[in-house]
Design an enzyme around this catalytic site. Structure first.
Site, PDB file in Angstrom:
ATOM      1  N   HIS A   1     -10.737 -19.129   2.493  1.00 18.50           N
ATOM      2  CA  HIS A   1      -9.627 -18.161   2.457  1.00 18.50           C
ATOM      3  C   HIS A   1      -8.550 -18.612   3.448  1.00 18.50           C
ATOM      4  O   HIS A   1      -8.849 -19.056   4.561  1.00 18.50           O
ATOM      5  CB  HIS A   1     -10.144 -16.759   2.813  1.00 18.50           C
TER       6      HIS A   1
ATOM      7  N   THR B   1      -9.329 -10.068   8.339  1.00 19.04           N
ATOM      8  CA  THR B   1      -8.862  -8.674   8.338  1.00 19.04           C
ATOM      9  C   THR B   1      -9.275  -7.875   7.097  1.00 19.04           C
ATOM     10  O   THR B   1      -9.179  -6.652   7.091  1.00 19.04           O
ATOM     11  CB  THR B   1      -7.319  -8.626   8.400  1.00 19.04           C
TER      12      THR B   1
ATOM     13  N   CYS C   1       0.192  -2.285   1.888  1.00 20.00           N
ATOM     14  CA  CYS C   1       0.035  -2.004   3.323  1.00 20.00           C
ATOM     15  C   CYS C   1       1.330  -2.428   4.023  1.00 20.00           C
ATOM     16  O   CYS C   1       2.213  -3.039   3.404  1.00 20.00           O
ATOM     17  CB  CYS C   1      -1.136  -2.806   3.870  1.00 20.00           C
TER      18      CYS C   1
ATOM     19  N   GLU D   1      -6.468 -17.061   5.311  1.00 21.74           N
ATOM     20  CA  GLU D   1      -6.405 -16.401   6.624  1.00 21.74           C
ATOM     21  C   GLU D   1      -7.414 -17.031   7.591  1.00 21.74           C
ATOM     22  O   GLU D   1      -7.107 -17.280   8.762  1.00 21.74           O
ATOM     23  CB  GLU D   1      -6.686 -14.901   6.468  1.00 21.74           C
TER      24      GLU D   1
ATOM     25  N   SER E   1      -2.171  -5.566  -1.729  1.00 23.46           N
ATOM     26  CA  SER E   1      -1.056  -6.409  -2.167  1.00 23.46           C
ATOM     27  C   SER E   1      -0.514  -5.983  -3.531  1.00 23.46           C
ATOM     28  O   SER E   1       0.216  -6.747  -4.179  1.00 23.46           O
ATOM     29  CB  SER E   1      -1.516  -7.878  -2.222  1.00 23.46           C
TER      30      SER E   1
HETATM   31  C1  2E6 Z   1      -2.542 -10.926   4.595  1.00 24.47           C
HETATM   32  C2  2E6 Z   1      -3.660 -10.687   5.294  1.00 24.47           C
HETATM   33  C3  2E6 Z   1      -4.493  -9.740   4.826  1.00 24.47           C
HETATM   34  O1  2E6 Z   1      -6.917 -11.924   0.032  1.00 24.47           O
HETATM   35  P1  2E6 Z   1      -6.384 -10.866   0.974  1.00 24.47           P
HETATM   36  O2  2E6 Z   1      -6.950  -9.540   0.736  1.00 24.47           O
HETATM   37  O3  2E6 Z   1      -6.553 -11.328   2.401  1.00 24.47           O
HETATM   38  O4  2E6 Z   1      -4.806 -10.829   0.793  1.00 24.47           O
HETATM   39  P2  2E6 Z   1      -3.841  -9.951  -0.081  1.00 24.47           P
HETATM   40  O5  2E6 Z   1      -2.564 -10.706  -0.130  1.00 24.47           O
HETATM   41  O6  2E6 Z   1      -4.424  -9.524  -1.354  1.00 24.47           O
HETATM   42  O7  2E6 Z   1      -3.687  -8.645   0.790  1.00 24.47           O
HETATM   43  C4  2E6 Z   1      -2.836  -8.495   1.853  1.00 24.47           C
HETATM   44  C5  2E6 Z   1      -3.138  -9.296   3.038  1.00 24.47           C
HETATM   45  C6  2E6 Z   1      -2.266 -10.236   3.445  1.00 24.47           C
HETATM   46  N1  2E6 Z   1      -4.232  -9.076   3.725  1.00 24.47           N
HETATM   47 FE1  F3S Z   2      -2.101  -5.737   5.080  1.00 23.68          FE
HETATM   48 FE2  F3S Z   2      -1.920  -6.978   7.357  1.00 23.68          FE
HETATM   49 FE3  F3S Z   2      -4.066  -5.655   6.750  1.00 23.68          FE
HETATM   50  S1  F3S Z   2      -1.148  -7.703   5.394  1.00 23.68           S
HETATM   51  S2  F3S Z   2      -4.226  -5.805   4.541  1.00 23.68           S
HETATM   52  S3  F3S Z   2      -2.051  -4.804   7.109  1.00 23.68           S
HETATM   53  S4  F3S Z   2      -3.932  -7.551   7.869  1.00 23.68           S
END
Ligand code: 2E6
Ligand code: F3S
Length: 349
Positions: free
Chosen positions: A163, A203, A51, A165, A306
């Site tokens: 978590h 999120t 993302c 966040e 991610s």
């Molecule tokens: C930051 C915030 C949201 O465990 P999570 O799904 O929150 O995090 P990642 O690092 O797998 O995914 C991106 C992300 C970063 N999502």
């Molecule tokens: Fe990615 Fe931000 Fe959503 S890190 S998964 S766009 S909250």
């Protein structure tokens, strides 16, 4: 009113033709012929993978390495992906749990998941040079928490206990925030004034489960306010929509992602509840158990927000070696969002 998720004309589902191989997958696929494998196919979710917030966070660390040289410290995992973390570690990043592990005056990057004001304070006390890779969509939720705390609301933060966040967001207003970890936790909530209650969320939750939690909260607190805008981000929501579109057709859905990645784990749950007969989360192609493919004709493939695309390519290559060479994209949205880097690194992009 439930929040609207991805309510754009882009949500129209486009079933790809078997010849319409997505440009971002560079492997050879067999044409559909009359051989025994012709009934086997892969449905490839689009969007999947990185993302805008992850792209920005990973680039932030890379640019910090270029600008300041190794070692660069990162508080927590920059994003929740094993491959990303291991690759950056090899390039000179030292991942720490807390800022007190960072030498005084050194450079430290805060992860995409955000940090509480206490973390900023402790970094300042150690004279650390901080670079904040918090996703702007997480920062938006922090701003909401601050604003509603200032107005003395009880804030019901829907999210997963422990978590990072959630810890960062709750830390903006610990006196006002209560964590609601799913529909089963609703019974434990107590508020001071039923007319001054708002819900916010992490999120990366399941959109459907969150709506169920909100429904239960509203049964208890009919005047519960909705967030000013959706907190579950576009990327989480879009990846779930794509999986939902393909899951009913799938005997098996492979989700590429790490176990501590909330949005990736949610994709497995969504696949199963949308009708996939089986679904597994794997970090690497080598973790795919060939027994999962027995009797399977349609395999769905997707990846968390991610996850670098190279890991999906590895899975597609392995599937192709086992007769699943035909790949059909299932496209439910096109994503074009890009975030600018933190100010101190902008010139470098
Ligand atoms: C930051 C915030 C949201 O465990 P999570 O799904 O929150 O995090 P990642 O690092 O797998 O995914 C991106 C992300 C970063 N999502
Ligand atoms: Fe990615 Fe931000 Fe959503 S890190 S998964 S766009 S909250």
């Amino acid at each position: 009113m439930p929040p609207t998720k991805c309510d754009s004309p882009r949500t129209r589902i486009l079933w790809g033709m078997s010849s319409a191989i997505p440009l971002n997958v560079g492997i050879t696929r067999s044409a559909s012929t009359g051989n025994a494998d012709s009934a086997k196919r892969v449905l490839l979710a689009e969007p999947r993978g990185y993302c805008a917030g992850v792209d920005r966070a990973v680039e932030t660390v890379e640019k910090t390495l270029e600008k300041h040289g190794a070692p660069v410290y990162v508080r927590k995992e920059i994003v929740h992906n094993r491959h990303v973390v291991e690759t950056l570690r090899e390039r000179g990043v030292i991942f720490v749990d807390e800022t007190d592990e960072v030498p005084r005056g050194a450079v430290v990057v805060f992860s995409a998941h955000g940090v509480s004001p206490m973390v900023h304070e402790s970094a300042a006390e150690r004279s650390l040079h901080t670079i904040d890779a918090t996703c702007p969509l997480v920062t938006k939720v922090h701003q909401e928490a601050k604003r509603f705390a200032r107005d003395d609301f009880d804030i019901l933060l829907i999210g997963h206990e422990g978590h990072e966040e959630v810890e960062g967001t709750a830390g903006e207003a610990p006196e006002h925030v209560q964590l609601v970890d799913g529909p089963e936790s609703v019974g434990n909530v107590t508020v001071r004034d039923e007319n001054k209650v708002i819900w916010l969320s992490q999120t990366t939750l399941s959109v459907d489960e969150t709506m169920e939690t909100v429904k239960k909260l509203r049964e208890r607190f009919p005047n519960l306010q909705d967030p000013p805008s959706d907190d579950i981000c576009y990327a989480t929501s879009n990846r779930q929509t794509a999986v939902k579109a393909m899951a009913p057709e799938c005997d098996l859905v492979i989700v590429v992602g790490s176990r501590n990645s909330s949005n990736s784990v949610r994709l497995v749950e969504v696949a199963l509840s949308a009708g996939a007969r089986a679904s597994y989360l794997i970090d690497y192609a080598r973790e795919l158990d060939l027994a999962w493919l027995e009797g399977v004709r349609t395999v769905g493939v997707t990846s968390g927000a991610s996850v670098p695309e190279i890991l999906v390519e590895g899975v597609l290559e392995l599937l192709a070696e086992h007769g699943f060479g035909e790949v059909q994209p299932v496209t439910t949205a096109n994503e074009t969002l890009v975030f600018s880097l933190p100010r101190e690194l902008r010139a470098a992009r």
